[in-house]
Design a protein around this motif. Structure first.
Motif, PDB file in Angstrom:
ATOM      1  N   ARG A  52      46.750  30.492  37.279  1.00  0.00           N
ATOM      2  CA  ARG A  52      47.776  29.633  37.881  1.00  0.00           C
ATOM      3  C   ARG A  52      48.944  30.466  38.423  1.00  0.00           C
ATOM      4  NH1 ARG A  52      46.401  24.430  36.765  1.00  0.00           N
ATOM      5  NH2 ARG A  52      45.472  23.970  34.741  1.00  0.00           N
ATOM      6  N   GLN A  53      49.178  31.632  37.832  1.00  0.00           N
ATOM      7  CA  GLN A  53      50.261  32.512  38.255  1.00  0.00           C
ATOM      8  C   GLN A  53      49.833  33.520  39.317  1.00  0.00           C
ATOM      9  OE1 GLN A  53      53.437  32.121  37.182  1.00  0.00           O
ATOM     10  NE2 GLN A  53      52.629  30.344  36.126  1.00  0.00           N
ATOM     11  N   ASP A  54      48.591  33.982  39.226  1.00  0.00           N
ATOM     12  CA  ASP A  54      48.109  35.048  40.096  1.00  0.00           C
ATOM     13  C   ASP A  54      46.611  34.855  40.329  1.00  0.00           C
ATOM     14  OD1 ASP A  54      47.373  37.430  41.343  1.00  0.00           O
ATOM     15  OD2 ASP A  54      48.447  38.707  39.932  1.00  0.00           O
ATOM     16  N   PRO A  55      46.180  34.574  41.552  1.00  0.00           N
ATOM     17  CA  PRO A  55      44.768  34.295  41.799  1.00  0.00           C
ATOM     18  C   PRO A  55      43.873  35.540  41.895  1.00  0.00           C
ATOM     19  CG  PRO A  55      45.986  34.086  43.841  1.00  0.00           C
ATOM     20  CD  PRO A  55      46.998  34.348  42.754  1.00  0.00           C
ATOM     21  N   ARG A  56      44.447  36.735  41.805  1.00  0.00           N
ATOM     22  CA  ARG A  56      43.629  37.951  41.897  1.00  0.00           C
ATOM     23  C   ARG A  56      42.704  38.056  40.690  1.00  0.00           C
ATOM     24  NH1 ARG A  56      46.675  42.831  41.206  1.00  0.00           N
ATOM     25  NH2 ARG A  56      47.946  41.541  39.841  1.00  0.00           N
ATOM     26  N   VAL A  57      41.456  38.460  40.936  1.00  0.00           N
ATOM     27  CA  VAL A  57      40.496  38.698  39.867  1.00  0.00           C
ATOM     28  C   VAL A  57      39.616  39.883  40.244  1.00  0.00           C
ATOM     29  CG1 VAL A  57      40.382  36.269  39.146  1.00  0.00           C
ATOM     30  CG2 VAL A  57      38.730  37.137  40.790  1.00  0.00           C
ATOM     31  N   THR A  58      38.973  40.454  39.234  1.00  0.00           N
ATOM     32  CA  THR A  58      37.862  41.362  39.468  1.00  0.00           C
ATOM     33  C   THR A  58      36.701  40.876  38.622  1.00  0.00           C
ATOM     34  OG1 THR A  58      38.407  42.953  37.731  1.00  0.00           O
ATOM     35  CG2 THR A  58      39.369  43.350  39.917  1.00  0.00           C
ATOM     36  N   VAL A  59      35.489  41.195  39.077  1.00  0.00           N
ATOM     37  CA  VAL A  59      34.275  40.767  38.395  1.00  0.00           C
ATOM     38  C   VAL A  59      33.337  41.958  38.292  1.00  0.00           C
ATOM     39  CG1 VAL A  59      32.283  39.224  38.537  1.00  0.00           C
ATOM     40  CG2 VAL A  59      34.513  38.424  39.306  1.00  0.00           C
ATOM     41  N   GLY A  66      31.259  42.018  26.526  1.00  0.00           N
ATOM     42  CA  GLY A  66      32.148  42.516  27.568  1.00  0.00           C
ATOM     43  C   GLY A  66      31.980  43.987  27.891  1.00  0.00           C
ATOM     44  N   ARG A  67      30.965  44.625  27.299  1.00  0.00           N
ATOM     45  CA  ARG A  67      30.719  46.045  27.568  1.00  0.00           C
ATOM     46  C   ARG A  67      30.112  46.199  28.954  1.00  0.00           C
ATOM     47  NH1 ARG A  67      28.501  46.383  21.688  1.00  0.00           N
ATOM     48  NH2 ARG A  67      26.840  45.263  22.742  1.00  0.00           N
ATOM     49  N   ILE A  68      30.660  47.125  29.696  1.00  0.00           N
ATOM     50  CA  ILE A  68      30.253  47.347  31.083  1.00  0.00           C
ATOM     51  C   ILE A  68      29.456  48.641  31.161  1.00  0.00           C
ATOM     52  CG2 ILE A  68      31.126  47.808  33.400  1.00  0.00           C
ATOM     53  CD1 ILE A  68      33.565  46.048  32.612  1.00  0.00           C
ATOM     54  N   ALA A  69      28.315  48.596  31.831  1.00  0.00           N
ATOM     55  CA  ALA A  69      27.494  49.797  32.017  1.00  0.00           C
ATOM     56  C   ALA A  69      28.229  50.788  32.923  1.00  0.00           C
ATOM     57  CB  ALA A  69      26.152  49.418  32.636  1.00  0.00           C
ATOM     58  N   GLU A  70      27.953  52.071  32.721  1.00  0.00           N
ATOM     59  CA  GLU A  70      28.636  53.112  33.487  1.00  0.00           C
ATOM     60  C   GLU A  70      28.451  52.959  34.991  1.00  0.00           C
ATOM     61  OE1 GLU A  70      28.044  57.144  32.281  1.00  0.00           O
ATOM     62  OE2 GLU A  70      28.101  56.602  30.163  1.00  0.00           O
ATOM     63  N   ASP A  71      27.286  52.504  35.416  1.00  0.00           N
ATOM     64  CA  ASP A  71      27.004  52.409  36.851  1.00  0.00           C
ATOM     65  C   ASP A  71      27.323  51.031  37.445  1.00  0.00           C
ATOM     66  OD1 ASP A  71      24.995  51.086  35.490  1.00  0.00           O
ATOM     67  OD2 ASP A  71      23.395  51.767  36.832  1.00  0.00           O
ATOM     68  N   ALA A  72      27.918  50.148  36.654  1.00  0.00           N
ATOM     69  CA  ALA A  72      28.221  48.795  37.145  1.00  0.00           C
ATOM     70  C   ALA A  72      29.341  48.846  38.186  1.00  0.00           C
ATOM     71  CB  ALA A  72      28.615  47.893  35.994  1.00  0.00           C
ATOM     72  N   ARG A  73      29.178  48.044  39.207  1.00  0.00           N
ATOM     73  CA  ARG A  73      30.150  47.981  40.298  1.00  0.00           C
ATOM     74  C   ARG A  73      31.115  46.819  40.079  1.00  0.00           C
ATOM     75  NH1 ARG A  73      28.425  45.829  45.864  1.00  0.00           N
ATOM     76  NH2 ARG A  73      30.463  45.514  46.770  1.00  0.00           N
ATOM     77  N   THR A  74      32.407  47.101  40.197  1.00  0.00           N
ATOM     78  CA  THR A  74      33.435  46.069  40.077  1.00  0.00           C
ATOM     79  C   THR A  74      33.779  45.562  41.472  1.00  0.00           C
ATOM     80  OG1 THR A  74      34.348  47.059  38.081  1.00  0.00           O
ATOM     81  CG2 THR A  74      35.813  45.619  39.337  1.00  0.00           C
ATOM     82  N   VAL A  75      33.921  44.239  41.581  1.00  0.00           N
ATOM     83  CA  VAL A  75      34.211  43.609  42.859  1.00  0.00           C
ATOM     84  C   VAL A  75      35.523  42.828  42.736  1.00  0.00           C
ATOM     85  CG1 VAL A  75      33.321  42.070  44.644  1.00  0.00           C
ATOM     86  CG2 VAL A  75      31.732  43.358  43.213  1.00  0.00           C
ATOM     87  N   GLU A  76      36.391  42.977  43.712  1.00  0.00           N
ATOM     88  CA  GLU A  76      37.655  42.236  43.722  1.00  0.00           C
ATOM     89  C   GLU A  76      37.463  40.886  44.387  1.00  0.00           C
ATOM     90  OE1 GLU A  76      40.702  44.558  45.556  1.00  0.00           O
ATOM     91  OE2 GLU A  76      40.537  46.157  44.066  1.00  0.00           O
ATOM     92  N   GLY A  77      38.261  39.910  43.960  1.00  0.00           N
ATOM     93  CA  GLY A  77      38.156  38.587  44.537  1.00  0.00           C
ATOM     94  C   GLY A  77      39.384  37.747  44.276  1.00  0.00           C
ATOM     95  N   THR A  78      39.256  36.474  44.628  1.00  0.00           N
ATOM     96  CA  THR A  78      40.318  35.490  44.434  1.00  0.00           C
ATOM     97  C   THR A  78      39.744  34.327  43.650  1.00  0.00           C
ATOM     98  OG1 THR A  78      41.266  36.115  46.559  1.00  0.00           O
ATOM     99  CG2 THR A  78      41.979  34.024  45.632  1.00  0.00           C
ATOM    100  N   SER A 124      36.390  28.884  40.610  1.00  0.00           N
ATOM    101  CA  SER A 124      35.643  29.371  41.753  1.00  0.00           C
ATOM    102  C   SER A 124      36.197  30.734  42.122  1.00  0.00           C
ATOM    103  CB  SER A 124      35.784  28.416  42.939  1.00  0.00           C
ATOM    104  OG  SER A 124      35.295  29.012  44.110  1.00  0.00           O
ATOM    105  N   VAL A 125      35.334  31.729  42.155  1.00  0.00           N
ATOM    106  CA  VAL A 125      35.750  33.077  42.524  1.00  0.00           C
ATOM    107  C   VAL A 125      35.113  33.406  43.867  1.00  0.00           C
ATOM    108  CG1 VAL A 125      35.683  35.523  41.917  1.00  0.00           C
ATOM    109  CG2 VAL A 125      35.952  33.788  40.125  1.00  0.00           C
ATOM    110  N   THR A 126      35.937  33.749  44.820  1.00  0.00           N
ATOM    111  CA  THR A 126      35.465  34.201  46.122  1.00  0.00           C
ATOM    112  C   THR A 126      35.632  35.707  46.154  1.00  0.00           C
ATOM    113  OG1 THR A 126      36.227  32.142  47.113  1.00  0.00           O
ATOM    114  CG2 THR A 126      35.719  33.934  48.610  1.00  0.00           C
ATOM    115  N   LEU A 127      34.526  36.418  46.365  1.00  0.00           N
ATOM    116  CA  LEU A 127      34.567  37.878  46.330  1.00  0.00           C
ATOM    117  C   LEU A 127      34.706  38.452  47.732  1.00  0.00           C
ATOM    118  CD1 LEU A 127      31.712  38.377  43.734  1.00  0.00           C
ATOM    119  CD2 LEU A 127      34.149  38.334  43.333  1.00  0.00           C
TER     120      LEU A 127
END
Length: 127
Positions: A52-59, A66-78, A124-127
């Protein structure tokens, strides 16, 4: 476009941001639908308050903890909240298609525990 690794992953790490910009990661179930990534959560959760304060997200694809693999790609979105019966209904149907009986049991049992109330919201996340 939603990356295939994100769409296939049973869990994604959804990062929302505090007012001071500090990122907060939460593993969530997510479903790719068209150009959106849909998430289902409690309407009083901190991630909802942060969105509600900030629509920025990463996925990022992750495991249940919540453990992320070393080769996993992070994507920015709203991210935007899908409040109301129509938005939440769409998210519930999408979750039921991907997660099947696990989601349905969690939804029904949760509603029974809360006396028929379903205090949830879709994201709803738009990447």
């Amino acid at each position: 476009m939603i990356p295939e690794a994100v769409a296939r992953s049973p869990y994604v790490s959804l990062v929302t941001f505090r007012r001071n910009g500090t990122p907060v990661a939460t593993p969530v179930w997510a479903v790719a639908e068209g150009t959106e990534l849909l998430v289902w959560t409690r309407d009083d959760s901190w991630k909802v308050k942060r969105l509600r304060q900030d629509p920025r997200v990463t996925v990022t694809p992750c495991d249940v903890r919540g453990r992320i693999a070393e080769d996993a790609r992070t994507v920015e979105g709203t991210g935007r909240l899908l409040e109301g019966a129509d938005g939440l209904g769409r998210v519930r149907k999408a979750m039921a298609r991907k997660y099947g009986l696990r989601f349905r049991l969690m939804d029904v049992v949760g509603a029974l525990v809360r006396g028929g109330k379903r205090p949830h919201v879709g994201i709803s996340v738009t990447l």
